[in-house]
Design a protein around this motif. Structure first.
Motif, PDB file in Angstrom:
ATOM      1  N   GLN A  39       0.858  -1.179   0.000  1.00 47.83           N
ATOM      2  CA  GLN A  39       0.000   0.000   0.000  1.00 47.83           C
ATOM      3  C   GLN A  39       0.893   1.228   0.000  1.00 47.83           C
ATOM      4  N   LEU A  40       0.603   2.139  -0.914  1.00 43.58           N
ATOM      5  CA  LEU A  40       1.376   3.366  -1.027  1.00 43.58           C
ATOM      6  C   LEU A  40       0.412   4.537  -0.899  1.00 43.58           C
ATOM      7  N   VAL A  41       0.731   5.479  -0.010  1.00 44.26           N
ATOM      8  CA  VAL A  41      -0.108   6.651   0.237  1.00 44.26           C
ATOM      9  C   VAL A  41       0.747   7.898   0.074  1.00 44.26           C
ATOM     10  N   VAL A  42       0.209   8.903  -0.617  1.00 43.32           N
ATOM     11  CA  VAL A  42       0.884  10.187  -0.782  1.00 43.32           C
ATOM     12  C   VAL A  42       0.018  11.252  -0.122  1.00 43.32           C
ATOM     13  N   GLU A  43       0.635  12.034   0.778  1.00 38.64           N
ATOM     14  CA  GLU A  43      -0.085  13.090   1.499  1.00 38.64           C
ATOM     15  C   GLU A  43       0.675  14.404   1.367  1.00 38.64           C
ATOM     16  N   PRO A  44      -0.044  15.528   1.466  1.00 34.97           N
ATOM     17  CA  PRO A  44       0.657  16.821   1.455  1.00 34.97           C
ATOM     18  C   PRO A  44       1.584  16.936   2.667  1.00 34.97           C
ATOM     19  N   ASP A  45       2.743  17.569   2.448  1.00 31.71           N
ATOM     20  CA  ASP A  45       3.705  17.804   3.523  1.00 31.71           C
ATOM     21  C   ASP A  45       4.413  19.120   3.208  1.00 31.71           C
ATOM     22  N   GLY A  46       3.895  20.204   3.742  1.00 29.47           N
ATOM     23  CA  GLY A  46       4.448  21.526   3.438  1.00 29.47           C
ATOM     24  C   GLY A  46       4.325  21.808   1.951  1.00 29.47           C
ATOM     25  N   SER A  47       5.434  22.168   1.317  1.00 31.94           N
ATOM     26  CA  SER A  47       5.406  22.463  -0.116  1.00 31.94           C
ATOM     27  C   SER A  47       5.645  21.206  -0.958  1.00 31.94           C
ATOM     28  N   GLY A  48       5.733  20.054  -0.313  1.00 32.59           N
ATOM     29  CA  GLY A  48       5.968  18.806  -1.033  1.00 32.59           C
ATOM     30  C   GLY A  48       4.991  17.731  -0.613  1.00 32.59           C
ATOM     31  N   SER A  49       5.481  16.516  -0.538  1.00 33.17           N
ATOM     32  CA  SER A  49       4.642  15.361  -0.235  1.00 33.17           C
ATOM     33  C   SER A  49       5.324  14.436   0.753  1.00 33.17           C
ATOM     34  N   ARG A  50       4.523  13.690   1.484  1.00 34.86           N
ATOM     35  CA  ARG A  50       4.991  12.600   2.329  1.00 34.86           C
ATOM     36  C   ARG A  50       4.475  11.323   1.671  1.00 34.86           C
ATOM     37  N   ILE A  51       5.402  10.438   1.299  1.00 32.49           N
ATOM     38  CA  ILE A  51       5.034   9.164   0.697  1.00 32.49           C
ATOM     39  C   ILE A  51       5.294   8.083   1.729  1.00 32.49           C
ATOM     40  N   THR A  52       4.321   7.199   1.925  1.00 33.27           N
ATOM     41  CA  THR A  52       4.433   6.120   2.899  1.00 33.27           C
ATOM     42  C   THR A  52       4.066   4.811   2.216  1.00 33.27           C
ATOM     43  N   GLN A  53       4.928   3.818   2.403  1.00 31.99           N
ATOM     44  CA  GLN A  53       4.686   2.504   1.834  1.00 31.99           C
ATOM     45  C   GLN A  53       4.665   1.485   2.964  1.00 31.99           C
ATOM     46  N   VAL A  54       3.627   0.654   2.972  1.00 27.50           N
ATOM     47  CA  VAL A  54       3.532  -0.451   3.916  1.00 27.50           C
ATOM     48  C   VAL A  54       3.501  -1.731   3.089  1.00 27.50           C
ATOM     49  N   THR A  55       4.433  -2.625   3.385  1.00 21.07           N
ATOM     50  CA  THR A  55       4.543  -3.881   2.645  1.00 21.07           C
ATOM     51  C   THR A  55       4.345  -5.046   3.603  1.00 21.07           C
ATOM     52  N   GLU A  56       3.380  -5.884   3.276  1.00 26.04           N
ATOM     53  CA  GLU A  56       3.155  -7.121   4.015  1.00 26.04           C
ATOM     54  C   GLU A  56       3.569  -8.255   3.094  1.00 26.04           C
ATOM     55  N   ALA A  57       4.501  -9.076   3.544  1.00 23.96           N
ATOM     56  CA  ALA A  57       5.051 -10.131   2.686  1.00 23.96           C
ATOM     57  C   ALA A  57       4.880 -11.492   3.341  1.00 23.96           C
ATOM     58  N   ALA A  58       4.778 -12.488   2.477  1.00 21.41           N
ATOM     59  CA  ALA A  58       4.769 -13.884   2.908  1.00 21.41           C
ATOM     60  C   ALA A  58       5.620 -14.669   1.925  1.00 21.41           C
ATOM     61  N   PHE A  59       6.588 -15.415   2.458  1.00 17.44           N
ATOM     62  CA  PHE A  59       7.447 -16.232   1.613  1.00 17.44           C
ATOM     63  C   PHE A  59       6.687 -17.460   1.128  1.00 17.44           C
ATOM     64  N   GLN A  60       7.043 -17.935  -0.051  1.00 21.34           N
ATOM     65  CA  GLN A  60       6.399 -19.122  -0.600  1.00 21.34           C
ATOM     66  C   GLN A  60       7.048 -20.405  -0.092  1.00 21.34           C
ATOM     67  N   ARG A  61       8.260 -20.292   0.466  1.00 20.17           N
ATOM     68  CA  ARG A  61       8.946 -21.419   1.105  1.00 20.17           C
ATOM     69  C   ARG A  61       9.348 -20.972   2.505  1.00 20.17           C
ATOM     70  N   ARG A  62       9.558 -21.914   3.371  1.00 19.37           N
ATOM     71  CA  ARG A  62       9.984 -21.553   4.735  1.00 19.37           C
ATOM     72  C   ARG A  62      11.206 -20.637   4.643  1.00 19.37           C
ATOM     73  N   PRO A  63      11.146 -19.445   5.238  1.00 23.58           N
ATOM     74  CA  PRO A  63      12.210 -18.462   5.046  1.00 23.58           C
ATOM     75  C   PRO A  63      13.465 -18.660   5.888  1.00 23.58           C
ATOM     76  N   GLY A  64      13.434 -19.494   6.909  1.00 27.17           N
ATOM     77  CA  GLY A  64      14.625 -19.664   7.746  1.00 27.17           C
ATOM     78  C   GLY A  64      15.064 -18.325   8.320  1.00 27.17           C
ATOM     79  N   LEU A  65      16.368 -18.017   8.200  1.00 27.86           N
ATOM     80  CA  LEU A  65      16.901 -16.762   8.739  1.00 27.86           C
ATOM     81  C   LEU A  65      16.334 -15.539   8.019  1.00 27.86           C
ATOM     82  N   ALA A  66      15.863 -15.721   6.785  1.00 29.64           N
ATOM     83  CA  ALA A  66      15.288 -14.591   6.046  1.00 29.64           C
ATOM     84  C   ALA A  66      14.077 -14.002   6.770  1.00 29.64           C
ATOM     85  N   ARG A  67      13.421 -14.807   7.587  1.00 29.07           N
ATOM     86  CA  ARG A  67      12.274 -14.294   8.361  1.00 29.07           C
ATOM     87  C   ARG A  67      12.700 -13.089   9.196  1.00 29.07           C
TER      88      ARG A  67
END
Length: 171
Positions: A115-143
């Motif tokens: 999900q990516l959201v862009v909001e006003p921030d003074g004379s520019g913008s604030r961009i916020t990204q939230v990423t929810e991920a799930a591995f297709q194989r057991r991730p081990g240490l990658a978790r």
């Protein structure tokens, strides 16, 4: 040991095993008007201009930036002291609003809801990204490593995005 979950990812995808990892949230200030920034980042065909690992984006289905449109990303992953991995990712726009967009991304490693959201921030913008991920194989240490590496990657992309708009050809 985590319980294996199976998600059906739309009519054109097969069920995959799911091993969720902690979500990642990144935010940055970009010195560009919110509507202009959102128009640019919501069109995934612009990703090669600010996401260094995305080489090319093809529209697969739909008329452009609209819910249900599907894209194919041709991308790579550079790994320290190892070979580069090249792979494709399927990207679908799940929802789009005035300055918010949600994508579902599937590649050979993971499923992500972004999900990516862009909001006003003074004379520019604030961009916020939230990423929810799930591995297709057991991730081990990658978790445990994924949130740290993903946060660093996304911050780097936002730095590239700011640099793109600082360039004379983006004005």
């Amino acid at each position: 040991m985590p319980e294996e979950k199976v998600h059906v990812l739309g009519a054109y995808r097969q069920p995959v095993a799911s091993y969720p990892v902690r979500s990642v949230k990144v935010s940055a200030r970009i010195p560009v008007a919110p509507d202009r920034l959102f128009a640019f980042v919501s069109d995934t065909r612009n990703d090669p201009l600010w996401c260094p690992n995305v080489e090319k984006v093809d529209l697969v289905e739909g008329g452009g930036v609209e819910a249900g449109a599907r894209f194919r990303f041709h991308q790579h992953l550079d790994r320290p002291r190892s070979d580069r991995i090249e792979f494709d990712a399927d990207v679908e726009i799940v929802d789009i609003g005035a300055r918010a967009i949600t994508w579902h991304v599937t590649d050979k490693f993971q499923d992500r809801n972004i999900q990516l959201v862009v909001e006003p921030d003074g004379s520019g913008s604030r961009i916020t990204q939230v990423t929810e991920a799930a591995f297709q194989r057991r991730p081990g240490l990658a978790r445990w490593a994924y949130p740290l590496l993903a946060r660093r990657t996304f911050k780097g992309q936002f730095e590239q995005l700011a640099a793109y708009f600082d360039g004379s050809d983006a004005k």
